[in-house]
Enzyme design. Structure first.
Site, PDB file in Angstrom:
ATOM      1  N   GLU A 155       0.857  -1.223   0.187  1.00 55.68           N
ATOM      2  CA  GLU A 155      -0.079  -0.109  -0.106  1.00 55.68           C
ATOM      3  C   GLU A 155       0.967   1.546   0.345  1.00 55.68           C
ATOM      4  OE1 GLU A 155      -3.540  -1.317   2.632  1.00 55.68           O
ATOM      5  OE2 GLU A 155      -2.371  -0.912   3.427  1.00 55.68           O
ATOM      6  N   GLU A 319      -6.647  -8.049  -1.318  1.00 57.06           N
ATOM      7  CA  GLU A 319      -7.040  -7.845   1.054  1.00 57.06           C
ATOM      8  C   GLU A 319      -8.399  -7.462   0.456  1.00 57.06           C
ATOM      9  OE1 GLU A 319      -5.092  -5.286   3.218  1.00 57.06           O
ATOM     10  OE2 GLU A 319      -3.366  -6.149   2.689  1.00 57.06           O
TER      11      GLU A 319
END
Length: 683
Positions: A155, A319
């Site tokens: 991320e 995710e």
């Protein structure tokens, strides 16, 4: 149609983030993990995201034995490993010994060790160390049969304002502006408030102390942050490309939460070019108290389709949570069947995976109550584990049919990061009501509710692939983009745009002389001014003998040669054009001058759907809240997901006989969908 596999694994990936380094002192837990993975249909785990200290507990002292065991255990059950590089969280010893790796914030304060993702992307030492650890990982696991995919860092986001980054920013500007301060001052409108730059060392990154009012500089800083982040990523992957050239590479993108709009921190349309596979982390706040479930489902679909459109091939859900998160304002678990429904939605929109954060709940620290497949009880009998197992079983059934397939859209909806940044900076209009990405989501929803596939594209996509191009609120529009839109319409395309479009160039400088002539030619009008509404203000338009409410913005238009198909009904611009149509060469262009209620979008776009003969993948009669999406297996076969995103039973109708893929039964006519129920059919 040839299937396009995003990895060498010819099956849908089910599993997710696994943190065995947290359990090295609990061998019985690690043994239990393998048994529970087999029960839940897990075939893939992601490891290493935040494991640097476990890999290198002291400088140049390495320990990979625990990771060897993960690879070998997964291989023993026919599973695969997505191996992450650990740069998302540097070790304490590194932060202490080499403080340059830690970021400086916009107030010029050095950050302390303790959080993840606070490293400097420019630091020479950090770049060297990430390459070093990545090289060791590649050398060690290059030939292991369980290695499936490289997951680079985690991320990416944020920015650093240290001296190293300031110097890198100046170097970036020198390259962009041909080493010319004169060009910078022109682009940034230097004379404004005496902001003319006379020496390169006078340039610093934006700071809230300076109020960030030099908009051209703000825009260039955001571009630099994207480019510097990508450059750091490209530095990371050098040894991976060298040693494992056949192993694909991804990094996990995000959305901005809780609004669930595109992530604004980085221009993903640029980053997407550098990865082999698009992957992203989805955490919608299901069951919130401010929107209907189907409205949130439409937002999720919007983000899904933006990532699908970046490479026009399947992508990976890297995710998601099987239950709840720990960082929303209110962390509500998914209701029964919602996890199954939300997982199927990902497959329906092009994902070849359903991966979770996390496999097992952490025992301590900030993620001990974040949702996981395995709870603190370690049980396979609780509701969450059973629902995950149901997803795993369904994915196993669908793998042969779905994996590697994609779908074609005839509608393109354009979202642009640079325009979003610039419009957010603009000190005009309503400072809290500009809502550019939210407005795009509403245009998207009008098609989603009618089951019409949409690609959410960038300004660099090929426009000629679409019958219809929807370009709302493209505030920043370069002359190159204007020319491409003009060519699209001239060649026979249909274009929809409207208020706040085409007001500034790529440097966020207003166009002089009124609206650009090419835009006037395309639309047959000239926008003159924009009326910004207070929350208590309102107006109405007439369109096809019905009235629709205007909110937030109304553009006052001078008509040149367009057909007026909607008029304002109130205020000093009553009876002037609000919605126009213009024939331009072989194509046509519509201009919607105001922000209108959703009922208008529904009627307006239904007219275009009918006119352009846009078709869903399967004709299904249903109420709002049911979504029908699918993937094309070959020219004659589609896999279609019929999903009920409401809390009530819905009746749907199909005119032709189809096969229920999961029950192997034929369906024809009407049937009921329970709340959050999904049917997967083949036609």
């Amino acid at each position: 149609m040839t299937k396009e596999y995003v990895t060498s694994e010819r099956r849908l990936l089910h599993g997710g983030d696994y943190n065995p380094e947290q359990w090295k002192d609990y061998p019985e837990v690690l043994e239990q993990d393998i048994e529970l993975m087999k029960k839940s249909g897990v075939n893939t785990v992601s490891v290493g995201m935040f494991s640097w200290t476990s890999m290198e507990p002291e400088e140049e002292v390495y320990d990979f034995e625990w990771l060897d065991q993960v690879f070998d255990r997964m291989n023993s059950i026919g599973g695969k490993v997505i191996l992450a590089t650990p740069s998302g969280a540097r070790p304490a010893w590194m932060a202490k010994k080499y403080p340059e790796v830690l970021r400086v914030d916009s107030l010029r304060r050095k950050q302390l060790y303790g959080a993840r993702h606070n490293h400097c992307y420019t630091s020479p030492y950090y770049r060297s160390k990430t390459q070093e650890i990545n090289r060791k990982l590649a050398e060690r696991y290059q030939n292991h049969p369980a290695l499936l995919l490289w997951h680079i860092s985690n991320e990416y986001g944020g920015e650093c304002h240290c001296n190293l980054c300031q110097e890198a920013f100046r170097g970036w500007l020198k390259a962009r502006y041909d080493n010319s301060l004169e060009k910078i001052n022109q682009a940034w409108w230097g004379p404004f408030w005496s902001h003319t730059i006379t020496d390169w060392n006078q340039i610093e990154s934006p700071s809230p102390i300076g109020e960030n009012l030099v908009h051209g500089m703000n825009l260039d800083w955001r571009r630099f942050v994207t480019d510097q982040t990508i450059d750091f990523y490209k530095n990371e992957i050098v040894p991976l490309r060298e040693i494992t050239p056949d192993i694909p590479i991804t990094t996990n993108f995000m959305s901005d939460n809780p609004e669930f709009i595109p992530f604004r921190g980085l221009d993903y349309s640029k980053f997407a070019k550098e990865v082999d596979i698009i992957s992203w982390d989805a955490y919608p706040a299901w069951h919130n108290d401010y929107e209907e479930t189907y409205e949130l489902a439409s937002k999720v679909a919007f983000i899904n389709d933006s990532f699908k459109s970046m490479k026009q091939k399947p992508w990976l859900l890297m995710e998601s949570t099987p239950s709840l998160v720990n960082w929303h304002q209110y962390n509500k678990p998914k209701r029964p069947n919602m996890h199954y429904l939300s997982s199927m939605q990902m497959l329906a929109h092009g994902s070849d995976s359903n991966l979770y954060f996390q496999w097992r709940k952490s025992r301590g620290a900030s993620e001990k109550f974040h949702g996981a497949v395995v709870d603190h009880d370690g049980s396979a009998e609780n509701r969450v584990f059973k629902e995950v197992s149901q997803v795993g079983a369904t994915m196993e059934k669908l793998s042969d049919k779905v994996v590697g397939t994609k779908r074609k859209a005839e509608v393109g909806l354009l979202y642009d990061w640079e325009s979003d940044w610039a419009l957010e900076d603009a000190q005009g209009f309503g400072l809290q009501t500009k809502d550019y990405p939210q407005t795009l989501q509403k245009h998207y929803q009008a098609f989603w509710e009618k089951d019409i596939p949409v690609d959410v594209i960038s300004k660099e996509n090929h426009f000629n692939e679409y019958k219809l191009l929807v370009v709302p609120m493209l505030y920043l529009m370069s002359e190159k983009t204007i020319t491409r839109l003009k060519d699209f319409v001239a060649a026979g395309g249909t274009l929809v745009s409207g208020y706040m479009t085409g007001l500034v160039n790529e440097s966020d400088l207003a166009y002089l002389g009124g609206w650009k002539k090419d835009l006037q030619d395309i639309f047959g009008i000239e926008p003159i001014e924009t009326d910004t509404f207070y929350p208590s203000d309102s107006n109405k338009i007439s369109y096809k003998e019905k009235m629709y409410t205007v909110k937030d913005y109304a553009t006052i238009i001078t008509n040149k040669n367009a057909d007026v198909i909607g008029n304002y009904l109130e205020d000093f611009y009553s009876e002037t054009p609000a919605v126009t149509y213009n024939k331009y060469h072989k194509g046509q262009a519509y201009y919607i001058g105001a922000r209108l209620e959703e009922a208008f979008n529904q009627v307006f776009y239904q007219d275009l759907i009918d006119e352009l003969n846009l078709s869903p993948i399967l004709k299904v009669d249903h109420e709002v809240g049911v979504s029908v999406q699918g993937r094309k297996v070959d020219e004659d076969t589609d896999i279609v997901f019929i999903m009920n995103f409401t809390e009530k039973k819905q009746t749907v109708k199909i005119e032709h006989e189809v096969l229920d893929v999961l029950t192997n039964e034929m369906i024809n006519g009407k049937f009921a969908l329970e709340p959050y129920e999904v049917k997967v059919i083949e036609k």
